[in-house]
Write an enzyme that holds these catalytic residues in place. Sequence first.
Site, PDB file in Angstrom:
ATOM      1  N   CYS A 167      13.805  10.172   6.768  1.00 45.27           N
ATOM      2  CA  CYS A 167      13.475   9.857   8.164  1.00 45.27           C
ATOM      3  C   CYS A 167      14.687  10.036   9.064  1.00 45.27           C
ATOM      4  CB  CYS A 167      12.932   8.448   8.270  1.00 45.27           C
ATOM      5  SG  CYS A 167      13.991   7.256   7.466  1.00 45.27           S
ATOM      6  N   GLY A 212       1.900   5.313  13.219  1.00 43.58           N
ATOM      7  CA  GLY A 212       2.447   4.076  13.787  1.00 43.58           C
ATOM      8  C   GLY A 212       1.710   3.676  15.051  1.00 43.58           C
ATOM      9  N   LYS A 219       0.875  -1.187   0.000  1.00 44.61           N
ATOM     10  CA  LYS A 219       0.000   0.000   0.000  1.00 44.61           C
ATOM     11  C   LYS A 219       0.902   1.223   0.000  1.00 44.61           C
ATOM     12  CE  LYS A 219      -1.859   3.041   1.999  1.00 44.61           C
ATOM     13  NZ  LYS A 219      -1.672   4.465   1.596  1.00 44.61           N
ATOM     14  N   GLU A 239       8.702   1.518  11.360  1.00 41.37           N
ATOM     15  CA  GLU A 239       9.828   2.409  11.081  1.00 41.37           C
ATOM     16  C   GLU A 239       9.262   3.814  11.068  1.00 41.37           C
ATOM     17  OE1 GLU A 239      12.967   1.692  10.733  1.00 41.37           O
ATOM     18  OE2 GLU A 239      12.623  -0.449  10.972  1.00 41.37           O
ATOM     19  N   GLY A 274       6.444   5.164   8.287  1.00 45.19           N
ATOM     20  CA  GLY A 274       5.697   6.417   8.207  1.00 45.19           C
ATOM     21  C   GLY A 274       5.836   7.180   9.513  1.00 45.19           C
ATOM     22  N   SER A 275       4.839   8.002   9.794  1.00 41.37           N
ATOM     23  CA  SER A 275       4.948   8.889  10.948  1.00 41.37           C
ATOM     24  C   SER A 275       4.683   8.150  12.256  1.00 41.37           C
ATOM     25  CB  SER A 275       3.956  10.037  10.789  1.00 41.37           C
ATOM     26  OG  SER A 275       2.651   9.504  10.703  1.00 41.37           O
ATOM     27  N   THR A 276       5.197   8.703  13.321  1.00 41.25           N
ATOM     28  CA  THR A 276       5.001   8.106  14.641  1.00 41.25           C
ATOM     29  C   THR A 276       3.520   8.111  15.011  1.00 41.25           C
ATOM     30  OG1 THR A 276       7.234   8.638  15.324  1.00 41.25           O
ATOM     31  CG2 THR A 276       5.627   8.377  17.090  1.00 41.25           C
ATOM     32  N   GLU A 322       9.801  16.626  14.481  1.00 43.62           N
ATOM     33  CA  GLU A 322      10.272  16.286  13.143  1.00 43.62           C
ATOM     34  C   GLU A 322       9.607  17.230  12.140  1.00 43.62           C
ATOM     35  OE1 GLU A 322       8.769  12.701  11.207  1.00 43.62           O
ATOM     36  OE2 GLU A 322      10.838  12.216  10.672  1.00 43.62           O
TER      37      GLU A 322
HETATM   38  P1  NAD Z   1       2.269   8.801   7.144  1.00 44.72           P
HETATM   39  O1  NAD Z   1       2.381   8.097   8.447  1.00 44.72           O
HETATM   40  O2  NAD Z   1       1.303   9.884   7.003  1.00 44.72           O
HETATM   41  O3  NAD Z   1       1.916   7.755   5.990  1.00 44.72           O
HETATM   42  C1  NAD Z   1       2.673   6.583   5.765  1.00 44.72           C
HETATM   43  C2  NAD Z   1       1.803   5.537   5.097  1.00 44.72           C
HETATM   44  O4  NAD Z   1       0.763   5.162   5.993  1.00 44.72           O
HETATM   45  C3  NAD Z   1       1.101   6.023   3.832  1.00 44.72           C
HETATM   46  O5  NAD Z   1       1.023   4.950   2.909  1.00 44.72           O
HETATM   47  C4  NAD Z   1      -0.280   6.385   4.333  1.00 44.72           C
HETATM   48  O6  NAD Z   1      -1.272   6.348   3.340  1.00 44.72           O
HETATM   49  C5  NAD Z   1      -0.499   5.309   5.378  1.00 44.72           C
HETATM   50  N1  NAD Z   1      -1.472   5.664   6.414  1.00 44.72           N
HETATM   51  C6  NAD Z   1      -1.817   6.900   6.845  1.00 44.72           C
HETATM   52  N2  NAD Z   1      -2.760   6.811   7.800  1.00 44.72           N
HETATM   53  C7  NAD Z   1      -3.006   5.492   7.983  1.00 44.72           C
HETATM   54  C8  NAD Z   1      -3.869   4.762   8.836  1.00 44.72           C
HETATM   55  N3  NAD Z   1      -4.663   5.367   9.704  1.00 44.72           N
HETATM   56  N4  NAD Z   1      -3.848   3.411   8.755  1.00 44.72           N
HETATM   57  C9  NAD Z   1      -3.037   2.769   7.908  1.00 44.72           C
HETATM   58  N5  NAD Z   1      -2.204   3.414   7.057  1.00 44.72           N
HETATM   59  C10 NAD Z   1      -2.174   4.757   7.107  1.00 44.72           C
HETATM   60  O7  NAD Z   1       3.752   9.232   6.801  1.00 44.72           O
HETATM   61  P2  NAD Z   1       4.232  10.062   5.531  1.00 44.72           P
HETATM   62  O8  NAD Z   1       3.832  11.466   5.750  1.00 44.72           O
HETATM   63  O9  NAD Z   1       3.861   9.357   4.271  1.00 44.72           O
HETATM   64  O10 NAD Z   1       5.797   9.895   5.681  1.00 44.72           O
HETATM   65  C11 NAD Z   1       6.554  10.696   6.495  1.00 44.72           C
HETATM   66  C12 NAD Z   1       6.897  10.011   7.790  1.00 44.72           C
HETATM   67  O11 NAD Z   1       7.513   8.751   7.545  1.00 44.72           O
HETATM   68  C13 NAD Z   1       7.904  10.779   8.598  1.00 44.72           C
HETATM   69  O12 NAD Z   1       7.512  10.800   9.940  1.00 44.72           O
HETATM   70  C14 NAD Z   1       9.183   9.984   8.434  1.00 44.72           C
HETATM   71  O13 NAD Z   1      10.121  10.139   9.458  1.00 44.72           O
HETATM   72  C15 NAD Z   1       8.682   8.619   8.335  1.00 44.72           C
HETATM   73  N6  NAD Z   1       9.661   7.751   7.667  1.00 44.72           N
HETATM   74  C16 NAD Z   1      10.338   6.835   8.417  1.00 44.72           C
HETATM   75  C17 NAD Z   1      11.296   6.027   7.827  1.00 44.72           C
HETATM   76  C18 NAD Z   1      12.052   5.004   8.634  1.00 44.72           C
HETATM   77  O14 NAD Z   1      12.666   4.119   8.050  1.00 44.72           O
HETATM   78  N7  NAD Z   1      12.037   5.086   9.949  1.00 44.72           N
HETATM   79  C19 NAD Z   1      11.554   6.156   6.462  1.00 44.72           C
HETATM   80  C20 NAD Z   1      10.847   7.109   5.739  1.00 44.72           C
HETATM   81  C21 NAD Z   1       9.883   7.890   6.359  1.00 44.72           C
END
Ligand code: NAD
Length: 484
Positions: free
Chosen positions: A287, A236, A178, A253, A231-233, A388
């Site tokens: 990230c 997560g 996804k 992550e 994705g974001s904390t 962040e």
């Molecule tokens: P995000 O958390 O908004 O989205 C990440 C993914 O999750 C997307 O595919 C999104 O559609 C999905 N998503 C959003 N809400 C959801 C929900 N309620 N249920 C299930 N899935 C959902 O993050 P973003 O804005 O796309 O990315 C930026 C963040 O990702 C930053 O915080 C960054 O630090 C982090 N990141 C971490 C790493 C790592 O390896 N630690 C790598 C890259 C990015």
Amino acid sequence: MAEVSPGQLLIAGEWAEAASGKRFETVNPADESVLTTVAAAGAEDVERAVAAARKAQDEGPWSRMPAAERGRILWRMAERIRERASDLALLETLDTGKTLFDSGKIEIPMAASIFEFYAGAAGKVGGRTLGTRSDAFLFTVKEPVGVVAAITPWNFPFLLASWKVAAALAAGCSVILKPASQTPLTALEMGRVGLECGLPPGVLQVLPGGGATVGMALVRHPGVDKIAFTGSTAVGREILRESAPTLKRVTLELGGKSPNVVFADADLEAAARGAFTGIFYNKGEVCAAGSRLLIERSVHDAFVATLAERAEATTLGDPKEKGTRMGPVVSAEQMKTVLGYVECGKREGARVVAGGRRADEVNSGKGFFVRPTVFDAVTPEMTIAREEIFGPVLSVLSFEGPDEAAALANATNYGLAAGVWTRDVGKAHRFARSVRAGTVWVNAYNLYDPALPFGGFGQSGFGRELGLEALDAYLETKSVWIQL
Ligand code: NAD
């Protein structure tokens, strides 16, 4: 302008429209034009994809295929990715705004090398025999976790998908990918590569769509065994909560606010380059970005002046053009967030020494360009030192001596990565020990190797990507007791 084909869902080895017929637009952040539309998966599509993945998983042939043969398919995928590197890179650049150099010379080839690493690893998974009893033969076997939902962010769409997909496939799992709705295009191409290279139907499926809809449907679905999330904390946390009723395996992550520490005895020229790319690579949408630069007081002023000069000299523009060093941030929403933090930094008393504004002189104000920004005189309690930003904004703090450096470095809830620059080997080792972070770079920043695990401490999440550690996260250990 390159023509970008409309995207569909990949379910059970076939391209399909969403059951709802809905589509969404994906935008080129460099000029705000609509690149194309993509089918928006919903709950019904999730049902179909989970059923196909379960079939592939529970009835074979994937999970029952000799591991070396799975490895051969992964190797073919790597070759195909290398063959298609330039068109994949262009698509990635159009969708994300990253420069063509970064996508074409660094990230797509790196994704191929991830597939190569796990192609080799697939046939090397094994259990242990335990000689602890004379009346029984005890051993362990590793089995695939099952159906994996891989949920990925927009900053490295193809590369971060490869981290999850290659490891999960090597372990014998089936994957439903996804991608982030801002950047769905190259994930669909990963699905295409899988089909071309012989993945059986249902083993790699791709469901673009919203996080709260398709992402959450996967998180809650009892037919999904594991969530591999980047994705974001905040998201997560929600995923952890919503996956609890079905007790899924979860790896997270998440975000970071990583410290990059420069001691006065460092090679300051190398450190300045490292500090610069540490925050500004991929417009700060990394990230592990070294977004808190901690500089030893005696070299602080000169070091900041060098960085500010480099930031001011950075050419922003069309990320497809050779001369461009930095493209636009990914979306209008992200630009608003980043500029909001810039204003907050000014309000709270930090000093802008470079950038600090939207770059509306670029492309006649079209596109989401933000000047690389350096804030000096940042103090630990300021918002821009704690949260962040995920954009091209650097917060500079200063310190005196290793103890204060370590204390400042650890003054965060995150713990994804850290960097340290010094010529003193002992100091480097002591810092690496004292900092709470999943990765520590010494005299380097933002470097990755397929064999080296990557992941967070604290609120940067848990579980590891890359290396054999990630492979293990897609495997269950079964213990067998044979009474003699
Ligand atoms: P995000 O958390 O908004 O989205 C990440 C993914 O999750 C997307 O595919 C999104 O559609 C999905 N998503 C959003 N809400 C959801 C929900 N309620 N249920 C299930 N899935 C959902 O993050 P973003 O804005 O796309 O990315 C930026 C963040 O990702 C930053 O915080 C960054 O630090 C982090 N990141 C971490 C790493 C790592 O390896 N630690 C790598 C890259 C990015």
